[in-house]
Write a protein that holds these residues in place. Sequence first.
Motif, PDB file in Angstrom:
ATOM      1  N   ILE B 205       0.826  -1.208   0.000  1.00 40.53           N
ATOM      2  CA  ILE B 205       0.000   0.000   0.000  1.00 40.53           C
ATOM      3  C   ILE B 205       0.866   1.267   0.000  1.00 40.53           C
ATOM      4  O   ILE B 205       0.439   2.325  -0.419  1.00 40.53           O
ATOM      5  CB  ILE B 205      -0.966  -0.010   1.211  1.00 40.53           C
ATOM      6  CG1 ILE B 205      -1.805  -1.302   1.206  1.00 40.53           C
ATOM      7  CG2 ILE B 205      -1.887   1.210   1.195  1.00 40.53           C
ATOM      8  CD1 ILE B 205      -2.649  -1.535  -0.024  1.00 40.53           C
TER       9      ILE B 205
ATOM     10  N   LEU C  99      -2.141  -5.280  12.696  1.00 40.63           N
ATOM     11  CA  LEU C  99      -1.300  -4.588  11.735  1.00 40.63           C
ATOM     12  C   LEU C  99      -0.007  -5.353  11.564  1.00 40.63           C
ATOM     13  O   LEU C  99       0.521  -5.912  12.512  1.00 40.63           O
ATOM     14  CB  LEU C  99      -0.980  -3.155  12.174  1.00 40.63           C
ATOM     15  CG  LEU C  99      -0.513  -2.939  13.596  1.00 40.63           C
ATOM     16  CD1 LEU C  99       0.578  -1.909  13.637  1.00 40.63           C
ATOM     17  CD2 LEU C  99      -1.697  -2.526  14.458  1.00 40.63           C
ATOM     18  N   GLN C 100       0.439  -5.392  10.330  1.00 41.88           N
ATOM     19  CA  GLN C 100       1.780  -5.919  10.083  1.00 41.88           C
ATOM     20  C   GLN C 100       2.690  -4.750   9.755  1.00 41.88           C
ATOM     21  O   GLN C 100       3.473  -4.322  10.573  1.00 41.88           O
ATOM     22  CB  GLN C 100       1.742  -6.968   8.976  1.00 41.88           C
ATOM     23  CG  GLN C 100       1.283  -8.336   9.501  1.00 41.88           C
ATOM     24  CD  GLN C 100       1.125  -9.352   8.405  1.00 41.88           C
ATOM     25  OE1 GLN C 100       1.857  -9.366   7.421  1.00 41.88           O
ATOM     26  NE2 GLN C 100       0.158 -10.238   8.556  1.00 41.88           N
ATOM     27  N   CYS C 101       2.549  -4.202   8.541  1.00 42.20           N
ATOM     28  CA  CYS C 101       3.416  -3.068   8.226  1.00 42.20           C
ATOM     29  C   CYS C 101       2.869  -1.784   8.837  1.00 42.20           C
ATOM     30  O   CYS C 101       3.617  -0.885   9.172  1.00 42.20           O
ATOM     31  CB  CYS C 101       3.578  -2.917   6.721  1.00 42.20           C
ATOM     32  SG  CYS C 101       2.165  -2.162   5.892  1.00 42.20           S
ATOM     33  N   GLY C 102       1.558  -1.666   8.947  1.00 40.84           N
ATOM     34  CA  GLY C 102       0.969  -0.504   9.610  1.00 40.84           C
ATOM     35  C   GLY C 102       0.648   0.677   8.720  1.00 40.84           C
ATOM     36  O   GLY C 102       0.126   1.677   9.203  1.00 40.84           O
ATOM     37  N   ILE C 103       0.890   0.591   7.421  1.00 41.11           N
ATOM     38  CA  ILE C 103       0.631   1.756   6.571  1.00 41.11           C
ATOM     39  C   ILE C 103      -0.868   1.971   6.387  1.00 41.11           C
ATOM     40  O   ILE C 103      -1.341   3.096   6.242  1.00 41.11           O
ATOM     41  CB  ILE C 103       1.324   1.607   5.187  1.00 41.11           C
ATOM     42  CG1 ILE C 103       1.305   2.919   4.412  1.00 41.11           C
ATOM     43  CG2 ILE C 103       0.678   0.551   4.310  1.00 41.11           C
ATOM     44  CD1 ILE C 103       2.426   3.844   4.731  1.00 41.11           C
ATOM     45  N   CYS C 104      -1.640   0.892   6.430  1.00 33.31           N
ATOM     46  CA  CYS C 104      -3.086   1.013   6.234  1.00 33.31           C
ATOM     47  C   CYS C 104      -3.792   1.343   7.539  1.00 33.31           C
ATOM     48  O   CYS C 104      -4.985   1.669   7.537  1.00 33.31           O
ATOM     49  CB  CYS C 104      -3.648  -0.301   5.692  1.00 33.31           C
ATOM     50  SG  CYS C 104      -3.549  -1.653   6.892  1.00 33.31           S
ATOM     51  N   CYS C 136      -5.816  -3.441   2.702  1.00 34.20           N
ATOM     52  CA  CYS C 136      -4.670  -3.897   3.477  1.00 34.20           C
ATOM     53  C   CYS C 136      -4.072  -5.045   2.699  1.00 34.20           C
ATOM     54  O   CYS C 136      -4.774  -5.971   2.318  1.00 34.20           O
ATOM     55  CB  CYS C 136      -5.085  -4.376   4.866  1.00 34.20           C
ATOM     56  SG  CYS C 136      -3.686  -5.130   5.750  1.00 34.20           S
ATOM     57  N   ARG C 137      -2.787  -4.984   2.443  1.00 33.67           N
ATOM     58  CA  ARG C 137      -2.168  -6.038   1.655  1.00 33.67           C
ATOM     59  C   ARG C 137      -1.443  -7.052   2.541  1.00 33.67           C
ATOM     60  O   ARG C 137      -1.025  -8.088   2.063  1.00 33.67           O
ATOM     61  CB  ARG C 137      -1.181  -5.401   0.673  1.00 33.67           C
ATOM     62  CG  ARG C 137      -0.666  -6.321  -0.408  1.00 33.67           C
ATOM     63  CD  ARG C 137      -1.751  -6.937  -1.280  1.00 33.67           C
ATOM     64  NE  ARG C 137      -1.205  -7.348  -2.565  1.00 33.67           N
ATOM     65  CZ  ARG C 137      -1.873  -8.052  -3.455  1.00 33.67           C
ATOM     66  NH1 ARG C 137      -3.123  -8.436  -3.204  1.00 33.67           N
ATOM     67  NH2 ARG C 137      -1.324  -8.377  -4.609  1.00 33.67           N
ATOM     68  N   CYS C 138      -1.292  -6.733   3.814  1.00 38.52           N
ATOM     69  CA  CYS C 138      -0.478  -7.609   4.673  1.00 38.52           C
ATOM     70  C   CYS C 138      -1.284  -8.669   5.405  1.00 38.52           C
ATOM     71  O   CYS C 138      -0.827  -9.783   5.570  1.00 38.52           O
ATOM     72  CB  CYS C 138       0.255  -6.792   5.728  1.00 38.52           C
ATOM     73  SG  CYS C 138       1.419  -5.592   5.090  1.00 38.52           S
ATOM     74  N   THR C 139      -2.447  -8.302   5.931  1.00 35.22           N
ATOM     75  CA  THR C 139      -3.059  -9.138   6.962  1.00 35.22           C
ATOM     76  C   THR C 139      -4.120 -10.095   6.462  1.00 35.22           C
ATOM     77  O   THR C 139      -4.531 -10.988   7.202  1.00 35.22           O
ATOM     78  CB  THR C 139      -3.764  -8.253   8.015  1.00 35.22           C
ATOM     79  OG1 THR C 139      -4.835  -7.556   7.361  1.00 35.22           O
ATOM     80  CG2 THR C 139      -2.808  -7.248   8.618  1.00 35.22           C
TER      81      THR C 139
HETATM   82  S1  FES Z   1      -0.726  -3.882   7.623  1.00 31.66           S
HETATM   83 FE1  FES Z   1       0.366  -3.566   5.800  1.00 31.66          FE
HETATM   84  S2  FES Z   1      -1.140  -2.852   4.465  1.00 31.66           S
HETATM   85 FE2  FES Z   1      -2.263  -3.330   6.221  1.00 31.66          FE
END
Ligand code: FES
Lengths: 81, 748, 159
Positions: B205, C99-104, C136-139
């Motif tokens: 994202i 959250l993984q990366c937290g950007i979303c 969200c692309r991570c979770t």
């Molecule tokens: S935690 Fe990475 S995009 Fe949602």
Amino acid sequence: MVRVRLWGSLAAAIGGQTEIEVEAGTLRELLDTLARDYPALQPQLERGVSVAIDGVIYNDDWFTPIRPDSEVVLLARLKGG
Amino acid sequence: MALDSKTEARKFKIVGTRPLRPDGIDKVTGRARFGADMSAPGMLVGLILRSPHPHARIRSIDTTRAESMEGVHAVVTRADFPAFVEDEALADVLDNCMAGEKALYDGHAVAAVAATSGAVARAALKLIEVEYELLAHVTDVDEAMRPDAPALHEDRADETVPAGMSDNVMARHEFGHGDIDAGFAKADRVLERGYRTEATHQGYIEPHACLATFGSDGQADLWCCTQGHYMVRNTCAAILGMEQGRLRVTASEIGGGFGGKTTVFLEPVALMLSKKAGRPVKMVMGRAEVFRATGPTASSSIDVRIGMAKDGRITAGFAELRYQGGAYPGSPVDMGSMSAFAPYDLEHVKTVGWDVVTNRPKQAAYRAPGAPMAAFAVESAIDELARELGLDPLEVRLKNAAREGTRASYGPTFPAIGLEATLRKAKDHPHWSAPLGPNQGRGVACGFWFNFGGDTCVSLNITPDGTVTVSEGNPDIGGSRASMSMMAAEELGIPYEKVRTIIADTGALGQNDVTDGSRVTFAVGLATIEAARAAKREMCKRAARIWEIEEDAVVWEDGAARPAGPNAGKHPPMSLAEIAAVATNTGGPIAGHCEVNAEGAGVSFATHMVDTEVDPETGAVKILRYTVFQDAGKAVHPAYVEGQFQGGAVQGIGWALNEEYIYGEDGRLQNAGFLDYRIPVASDLPMIDTVILEIPNPGHPYGVRGVGETSIVPPLAAVANAVSHAAGVRLTHLPISPPRLLAAIGAK
Amino acid sequence: MSRIHVTTTINGEAAEFLCDAGETLLDVLRDRLGLTGSKEGCGTGDCGACSVVLDGRLVCACLVLGAEAEGRTVGTIEGMTTGEALHPLQRKFLEHAALQCGICTPGFLVAAKALLERTPDPTEEEARYWLAGNLCRCTGYDKIIRAVLDAAAEMREAH
Ligand code: FES
Ligand code: FES
């Protein structure tokens, strides 16, 4: 002497041998000897290989010991994401 | 197993629990600083001019009008970079960041400007005049392999490619063992089928972003979002012809990467703009740029032949894989060829992979690069054979499953692995026996990934009040600060809250490989444990001096130094904090560190199970239920392990059902945005159930295996198998978008 | 190009800024006011990373002009905590590892808060559809949905 298994592309480069015997006690000796005795492998060795020793994959650690009865397999250089 | 296991039997206190992550508060309050969140005084905005043509010779670039525009401080083209970069792979990276003689794909960078604002920079881009000579293009892998296809490069194929092939074929890879003809002769049924997958994007994202400051003394600072700031340093230094030590790179928080941030796109350009302008330059990509000009994954065309005996035993497996990796050599077809049959114990197996270039952006790694497409083809074929022979697909896989002692299809003999365990768990799970309704189908598939180690540095410092700081060099992409803190606390015997882990810049630690190959929890974890052990040895030494006994008469247990054995004397234990408090008096500050090329990463397997429902009217597919069974070796923080399983599965679902790069006849990307390149959203999905198995990796002190990548390998096939059963027709081309599914149903 | 003077309220405090006519609210928040908690994932209204609340309505800040904030109230992620105390949603996101990366994450939190203000007891399906505009692309969304439903339950109990 350790027996080294080659993957198909490497085997093809040296006339179809899938296993060769090499005198080597470490990863570095193995790679040096291969380059010296099998010049046809040189291009791939320069591009990089990974080496599986007894099932564990090594990339560049020259001094990784190789025992005469170790299973040694050359692999295309692994890359991840 | 000839090597001795490094894993110790132990009871964990912290590893395996689910504490809050240390960077959590920053990330739920908006305080965390990602790539685009940094600015500097006097900062300029950098933007890139991109080729609108898929293939064109660049005759000339006239930048004079742009340069003289008010507010423009620098314009950069390829002419500003060193004319020669020795390493071929790095030369390609440079050419990808800034086109040289030719623009090789729609979106290829041809020039860049730095100006006082985005508006000025955008206006300046319009004043750059590029004269192109248009060339014929090709974007499809099979078309690019035709001998008469337009060629991107001349004479770049390596020695493995037979004469007479298209110049677009860069390499041939062959793996396997045994004699497949003999194997096929023993089969009761041989299935031959072709499969295709389209290119997908990692879809992080956060777009790429960086802030570069190049000083007049030749030293530079760079802030960027990346999976590896040490890689950024080394790559930029090579491309710009500067020494690595003169470039300091700080990793921002990173908003997803999945392999797509394991290379550079903007960074060398931003540094060059800053150097020319003498001011800091910030560059942030827009989403369309991310799609057009970063690194999607390869698209593939794969032929599979599998022979099966009536009882489900696979007698031979063969696959020929063709991957286009965009405009430069290096598609992950070698990884695909190695992993295609890796889950199975086969006497006769062969794979041939072709690396092909096309007029598309240079591919970058995407989670288990190369493996998901190969698994899609092989797992689909196995499923179809099992059906035809009236066999249970899980039983067939169990019958052929690779185990400890199996010679892998890519060469080595497997040590202890977890595939069988995932299959058995899947078979016993209520999901497997739950009833299905009309238009519903259930699919299963297995997947494999290698996992890596590599160069890693960790420095662990004991503060005077007995708290602990850990510095590591790999960006925290999904909770790794938490897992490092947990492993350090476990090893030191202190509470998790006493440890704080930070990501150090490139000036603070030695070389660290990129956050890729699912290596971080394994390799950085290993280095963290070793660093903690070094600190413990030092603390035992200090206690020994205080107690005036021999060093080896002191042991570390439960967070304190204790006299060991009857001869050591009676001394009350000294805690970490007590030893830290007098460190100045006993020899100075206490730290432990570890610099290692971590070897011994353990492979990881998974089995996925999915239920889908097909709408025969519209061709839409709904995911009803999904369960992931995967071996984690040892789950350090199970919540983040589950998160990796779930995230990988959902990315795989997107790949299977929606996502694809669509090129027009004109060679231009037609769907460079999230509206038309549709990644799964919350309403598309059910909960993703997970079952974590723990078959310890003998190469890690706690048994940890990487978990991040394997989870994207099985879903393409699992979903395709489920949809094929639901629709009553075999789907061999991903994504199974509604039009494609409707066409398949119509042709039934 | 002359700039537009805008007077507005952001997270309960009066704010003023000058912006170009074409500048988005997201650009203003991030580049002029230093509120970088709202993220730009697409700039086209497709990802929800820039979610803010404008006069009580959930909007994509990348689709609103800065000048449109004149005389209105804007709520961003930076206004979600009261003093030291995290909002229950923020706490639940941490507890559930949502959250993984937290950007979303900022966008999800702002959007989820708007959901719970309207629908204090959402079903899973309601939550999934409300949040379908946030990527969200991570979770894989599993833990995000659990966190939202759990926070809703806790907030209902507190009432
Ligand atoms: S935690 Fe990475 S995009 Fe949602
Ligand atoms: S940045 Fe506004 S919706 Fe994506």
